[in-house]
Structures are given as C-alpha cells and as structure tokens.
Scaffold this active site. Structure first.
Site, PDB file in Angstrom:
ATOM      1  N   ARG A   1     -10.149   3.757   7.561  1.00  0.00           N
ATOM      2  CA  ARG A   1      -9.331   2.529   7.608  1.00  0.00           C
ATOM      3  C   ARG A   1     -10.202   1.317   7.945  1.00  0.00           C
ATOM      4  NH1 ARG A   1      -6.844   5.913   5.844  1.00  0.00           N
ATOM      5  NH2 ARG A   1      -4.701   6.576   6.256  1.00  0.00           N
TER       6      ARG A   1
ATOM      7  N   GLU B   1      -3.091  -1.206  13.007  1.00  0.00           N
ATOM      8  CA  GLU B   1      -3.670  -1.089  11.666  1.00  0.00           C
ATOM      9  C   GLU B   1      -3.459  -2.370  10.851  1.00  0.00           C
ATOM     10  OE1 GLU B   1      -3.094   2.691   9.371  1.00  0.00           O
ATOM     11  OE2 GLU B   1      -2.532   1.306   7.783  1.00  0.00           O
TER      12      GLU B   1
ATOM     13  N   SER C   1       2.181   2.659   8.774  1.00  0.00           N
ATOM     14  CA  SER C   1       1.640   3.014  10.095  1.00  0.00           C
ATOM     15  C   SER C   1       1.209   1.760  10.833  1.00  0.00           C
ATOM     16  CB  SER C   1       0.413   3.913   9.943  1.00  0.00           C
ATOM     17  OG  SER C   1       0.793   5.088   9.284  1.00  0.00           O
TER      18      SER C   1
HETATM   19  C1  LIG Z   1       5.771   1.998   3.721  1.00  0.00           C
HETATM   20  C2  LIG Z   1       4.284   1.790   3.816  1.00  0.00           C
HETATM   21  C3  LIG Z   1       3.437   2.862   3.686  1.00  0.00           C
HETATM   22  C4  LIG Z   1       2.044   2.692   3.773  1.00  0.00           C
HETATM   23  N1  LIG Z   1       1.239   3.777   3.613  1.00  0.00           N
HETATM   24  C5  LIG Z   1      -0.109   3.633   3.693  1.00  0.00           C
HETATM   25  C6  LIG Z   1      -0.959   4.764   3.523  1.00  0.00           C
HETATM   26  O1  LIG Z   1      -0.514   5.882   3.308  1.00  0.00           O
HETATM   27  N2  LIG Z   1      -2.301   4.572   3.623  1.00  0.00           N
HETATM   28  C7  LIG Z   1      -2.838   3.332   3.830  1.00  0.00           C
HETATM   29  O2  LIG Z   1      -4.071   3.231   3.891  1.00  0.00           O
HETATM   30  N3  LIG Z   1      -2.051   2.243   3.991  1.00  0.00           N
HETATM   31  C8  LIG Z   1      -0.706   2.364   3.917  1.00  0.00           C
HETATM   32  N4  LIG Z   1       0.108   1.268   4.083  1.00  0.00           N
HETATM   33  C9  LIG Z   1      -0.504  -0.041   4.364  1.00  0.00           C
HETATM   34  C10 LIG Z   1      -0.689  -0.937   3.104  1.00  0.00           C
HETATM   35  O3  LIG Z   1       0.131  -0.520   2.062  1.00  0.00           O
HETATM   36  C11 LIG Z   1      -2.127  -0.932   2.620  1.00  0.00           C
HETATM   37  O4  LIG Z   1      -3.001  -1.338   3.648  1.00  0.00           O
HETATM   38  C12 LIG Z   1      -2.336  -1.867   1.423  1.00  0.00           C
HETATM   39  O5  LIG Z   1      -3.641  -1.743   0.921  1.00  0.00           O
HETATM   40  C13 LIG Z   1      -2.064  -3.323   1.758  1.00  0.00           C
HETATM   41  O6  LIG Z   1      -2.017  -4.030   0.546  1.00  0.00           O
HETATM   42  P1  LIG Z   1      -1.390  -5.476   0.458  1.00  0.00           P
HETATM   43  O7  LIG Z   1      -1.731  -6.005  -0.901  1.00  0.00           O
HETATM   44  O8  LIG Z   1       0.039  -5.456   0.803  1.00  0.00           O
HETATM   45  O9  LIG Z   1      -2.241  -6.227   1.549  1.00  0.00           O
HETATM   46  P2  LIG Z   1      -1.804  -7.420   2.597  1.00  0.00           P
HETATM   47  O10 LIG Z   1      -0.813  -6.844   3.515  1.00  0.00           O
HETATM   48  O11 LIG Z   1      -1.350  -8.574   1.768  1.00  0.00           O
HETATM   49  O12 LIG Z   1      -3.146  -7.704   3.273  1.00  0.00           O
HETATM   50  C14 LIG Z   1      -3.740  -6.747   4.135  1.00  0.00           C
HETATM   51  C15 LIG Z   1      -5.135  -7.241   4.548  1.00  0.00           C
HETATM   52  O13 LIG Z   1      -5.964  -7.296   3.382  1.00  0.00           O
HETATM   53  C16 LIG Z   1      -6.419  -8.629   3.171  1.00  0.00           C
HETATM   54  N5  LIG Z   1      -6.402  -8.847   1.707  1.00  0.00           N
HETATM   55  C17 LIG Z   1      -5.374  -8.622   0.859  1.00  0.00           C
HETATM   56  N6  LIG Z   1      -5.754  -8.863  -0.401  1.00  0.00           N
HETATM   57  C18 LIG Z   1      -7.037  -9.261  -0.348  1.00  0.00           C
HETATM   58  C19 LIG Z   1      -8.005  -9.662  -1.325  1.00  0.00           C
HETATM   59  N7  LIG Z   1      -7.731  -9.702  -2.637  1.00  0.00           N
HETATM   60  N8  LIG Z   1      -9.242 -10.029  -0.881  1.00  0.00           N
HETATM   61  C20 LIG Z   1      -9.563 -10.019   0.441  1.00  0.00           C
HETATM   62  N9  LIG Z   1      -8.699  -9.642   1.394  1.00  0.00           N
HETATM   63  C21 LIG Z   1      -7.457  -9.264   1.002  1.00  0.00           C
HETATM   64  C22 LIG Z   1      -5.485  -9.535   3.925  1.00  0.00           C
HETATM   65  O14 LIG Z   1      -6.130 -10.732   4.302  1.00  0.00           O
HETATM   66  C23 LIG Z   1      -5.138  -8.655   5.117  1.00  0.00           C
HETATM   67  O15 LIG Z   1      -6.148  -8.738   6.088  1.00  0.00           O
HETATM   68  C24 LIG Z   1       1.503   1.398   3.994  1.00  0.00           C
HETATM   69  C25 LIG Z   1       2.380   0.298   4.125  1.00  0.00           C
HETATM   70  C26 LIG Z   1       3.748   0.488   4.022  1.00  0.00           C
HETATM   71  C27 LIG Z   1       4.665  -0.702   4.122  1.00  0.00           C
END
Ligand SMILES: Cc1cc2nc3c(=O)[nH]c(=O)nc-3n(C[C@H](O)[C@H](O)[C@H](O)COP(=O)(O)OP(=O)(O)OC[C@H]3O[C@@H](n4cnc5c(N)ncnc54)[C@H](O)[C@@H]3O)c2cc1C
Length: 349
Positions: free
Chosen positions: A176, A345, A249
């Site tokens: 992570r 996280e 998480s």
């Molecule tokens: C129901 C649920 C289940 C989940 N299950 C998992 C799982 O099994 N495993 C897991 O690892 N995660 C899980 N997650 C967490 C999440 O889905 C992941 O971390 C995902 O990669 C976040 O993507 P996002 O586009 O929504 O990022 P955001 O929430 O929009 O951003 C997250 C972080 O990434 C940065 N960021 C986003 N896009 C960029 C970019 N293009 N360039 C630079 N920085 C960027 C943001 O600044 C922030 O710091 C889960 C979340 C939910 C709601």
C-alpha cells in the site's frame, strides 16, 4: 460547477467554487475553491496556465475519490483526472503490453483484460477508482498487488515541470505504498503501462477464494472464474459506496519486526498474524478493531460497517470531520489495548 471558463474540447474544464460531494465515495459535503477536470494529459501545460489554477494556494490531484477523506472545505484547486484510453503497445505470444490513461476506471480495465483473455488482474476486480490512482498505494487484494504488472508510469513531475516516464523499479512500490505516495504532491500520474501474460498460475490461497469456487461448483477454474469468485466475495463482505458512503479499508494492516511480533503474540495469543518468510509480521487491523468492540458500532451519523471492521461508513449526512473523530477514537482504543498505532489508508485532507 458554477462557472466554466474553458470548453471540454480544450482538453479540460475549469470551474470556481465546486461541490466535491458527488466526487468522493464517503459522500461528505465539501466544496473546493477551484475544480479542474482533465480530459487530455497533453493539455496539462495549458491548464496550469489558467489563472484559477496558477493562482491557487495549493493543488490536489483527485481520481475517483474512493481513497480520500475531506475533513473540511478545500481552499485550493482540485484537479480531477478524467482522461480515457486503453492502447495495446506490444503483443507477443506470451504477453500483451498496455498503456492506459489515468482517468480510466480500474474495474473497467480489469473487465476489458478478462474479455481479451489476458491473465493477472482477476483478483483485483471491483476495486473502485481510477487507473492513475492505482500505483499511488499499489492497490492490492486477494493476494495480488498491482506492481506485479506495472512496467512504466508516465507522470507530470511538478518539481521538473515536465512529463517523465518512470520504470517500475523507480516507482518504489511496497505494501500500500509507492514513491508517488511518499512524495505526495510531486507527481500527477498521466498513464500506466502494464504487461499482462496470456497464461499465469492462479492465486487461490487467499481469504476464501477456493471455498467460493467450490460453492460455485467450478472444478477447474479459469481466470474469469477467479474474477467471478472474488466479485461474489467482495459484494458480500464490503459495503457498496453507491449505497453507503465509505472508502474501503480505513486502516492499513500494521507490519512489525520479528521481535516486536513475538512480544505482542505472547501478550495476545489469539491475535491473527501473518508471518512473511523474512520474519516480518502483518497484523490484522480488522481483528484488533473488532476486539475493541467497534465492528458494527454506530456513533451518530458515522460508524463501522457491520460487514467489515476496517470499513468506516457515513450513514448519511455526516461530515468528514465526524468520520475523522471516529477514526481517532478507534486508533486510541487499539493503541491502548495493543500498543499499536493504526495508520489510515486513505489520504486525509
Ligand atoms: C468499497 C471500496 C473497496 C476498496 N477496496 C480496495 C482494495 O481491495 N484494495 C486497495 O488497494 N484499495 C481499495 N480501495 C481503495 C481505493 O479504491 C483505491 O485506493 C483506488 O486506487 C483509489 O482510486 P481513486 O481514483 O478513487 O483515487 P482517489 O481517492 O481520487 O485518490 C487517492 C490518492 O491518489 C492520488 N491520486 C489519484 N489519482 C492520481 C493521479 N492521476 N496522479 C497522482 N495522484 C493521484 C490522490 O491525490 C490521493 O492521494 C477500496 C475503496 C472502496 C471505496
């Protein structure tokens, strides 16, 4: 959005005073002084020259908003990455190389690869969010992590004010974790390059995958069957953000050194632990939270999911600050009982 100073055909849109409520899966009602939506990474330089962005006191890059908690209004600019496109850049008998734009939906990409008979991403199905955010915390699930497939990441480097291509080794991936997370604010991921094999040994020894396949009456599973099994497990175990606000998480599983883990185990013999071959030990944050009595507990408009002790939920109308107060209460309880400080996280703003 209240005002738009550029048409989408410019490769981006930009607006002053925007609502971030629909753009975060906790669904906390926050506003930002400026929201820019990027549709084409080639337009980045022009976007940065826009006065609303150039004059902003700070900038936050947003993907699908599924791993962030806004605890208050954001008084800078939010840049939402929404560029699309999946391109095959290399094809051999054994593997296929892809270049995927950062704004693509991660789960959509997993299904795209499965339809083309590519292997590897099946255990990572149904993780919300964008492809560009996937390297930030090196997403992982059911015994598989993204870094097994990343070959390169293309990113805007704010320090050099230029686009850079980082080889996988330079991305510093960990559990992570990555260089992008450690150097928060330095990079905007524009595209991710992946190499996916056509054949790969299945990863079945994790959190009930084998049992689920047996329940589905699948004798000789293929990659698509594993994807279906993981999908069924996830739908049962995790609350759907479309129904109840959450960010998956909320805490990372702590990793201890061998000596620390042994000491903790002697005090708490029932605590679930997973020992790596090098002696480091991963603890179950969920088990510790459950032991402190938080699983399923509701505290006003926020609470801990009854399905999974790691998932904090917004029962409706809660602010990000309320979620954070609950998170702090959980951290204090776990610290007092186990001597371990849980690390969030999601990115807390
Ligand atoms: C129901 C649920 C289940 C989940 N299950 C998992 C799982 O099994 N495993 C897991 O690892 N995660 C899980 N997650 C967490 C999440 O889905 C992941 O971390 C995902 O990669 C976040 O993507 P996002 O586009 O929504 O990022 P955001 O929430 O929009 O951003 C997250 C972080 O990434 C940065 N960021 C986003 N896009 C960029 C970019 N293009 N360039 C630079 N920085 C960027 C943001 O600044 C922030 O710091 C889960 C979340 C939910 C709601």
């Amino acid at each position: 959005m209240t005002a738009s100073s550029a048409a989408p055909r410019a490769g981006y849109e930009i607006a002053a005073q925007a609502d971030l409520g629909p753009l975060n899966t906790f669904r906390v009602p926050v506003r930002t002084a400026c929201l820019a939506t990027l549709h084409d990474a080639q337009a980045l330089a022009a976007l940065f020259a826009e006065p609303l962005l150039a004059e902003a006191s700070k900038l936050f890059v947003l993907g699908g908003g599924s791993n962030v908690l806004f605890t208050r209004d954001f008084d800078g600019a939010v840049l939402r990455v929404a560029s699309r496109g999946i391109e095959v850049i290399e094809e051999t008998a054994a593997a296929v190389g892809l270049r995927v734009a950062a704004g693509e939906n991660w789960d959509g990409l997993v299904r795209w690869t499965l339809r083309r008979g590519l292997a590897g991403l099946e255990n990572l199905i149904l993780i919300p969010g964008t492809v560009g955010a996937a390297p930030i915390q090196n997403i992982g699930a059911y015994g598989v992590e993204l870094d097994e497939f990343v070959t390169r990441v293309e990113a805007w480097d704010f320090a050099r004010r230029a686009m850079v291509r980082l080889e996988a080794k330079a991305c510093g991936f960990g559990y992570r974790d990555s260089r992008f997370k450690r150097e928060a604010g330095r990079y905007l991921v524009a595209a991710v390059e992946l190499e996916l094999p056509r054949e790969r040994e299945l990863r079945l020894d994790y959190a009930g995958v084998r049992d689920e396949l047996a329940a589905m009456a699948v004798g000789k599973p293929a990659h698509a069957d594993v994807a279906r099994a993981v999908e069924r497990l996830r739908r049962r175990k995790l609350p759907d953000p479309a129904e109840i606000g959450n960010a998956g998480s909320f805490f990372k599983n702590p990793i201890l050194g061998a000596a620390e883990a042994t000491a903790l185990q002697s005090e708490h013999p029932d605590l679930r632990m997973y020992r790596f071959p090098d002696g480091r030990t991963k603890l179950s944050a969920a088990a510790m939270i459950e032991a402190c009595g938080f699983k399923g507990r509701r505290d006003g408009r926020v609470g801990v999911s009854h399905r999974h002790a790691l998932v904090l939920v917004n029962h409706g109308g809660a602010s990000g600050a309320e979620v954070w107060v609950l998170a702090e209460r959980i951290r204090a309880a776990v610290q007092s009982r186990f001597g371990i400080m849980l690390e969030p996280e999601p990115r807390i703003l």
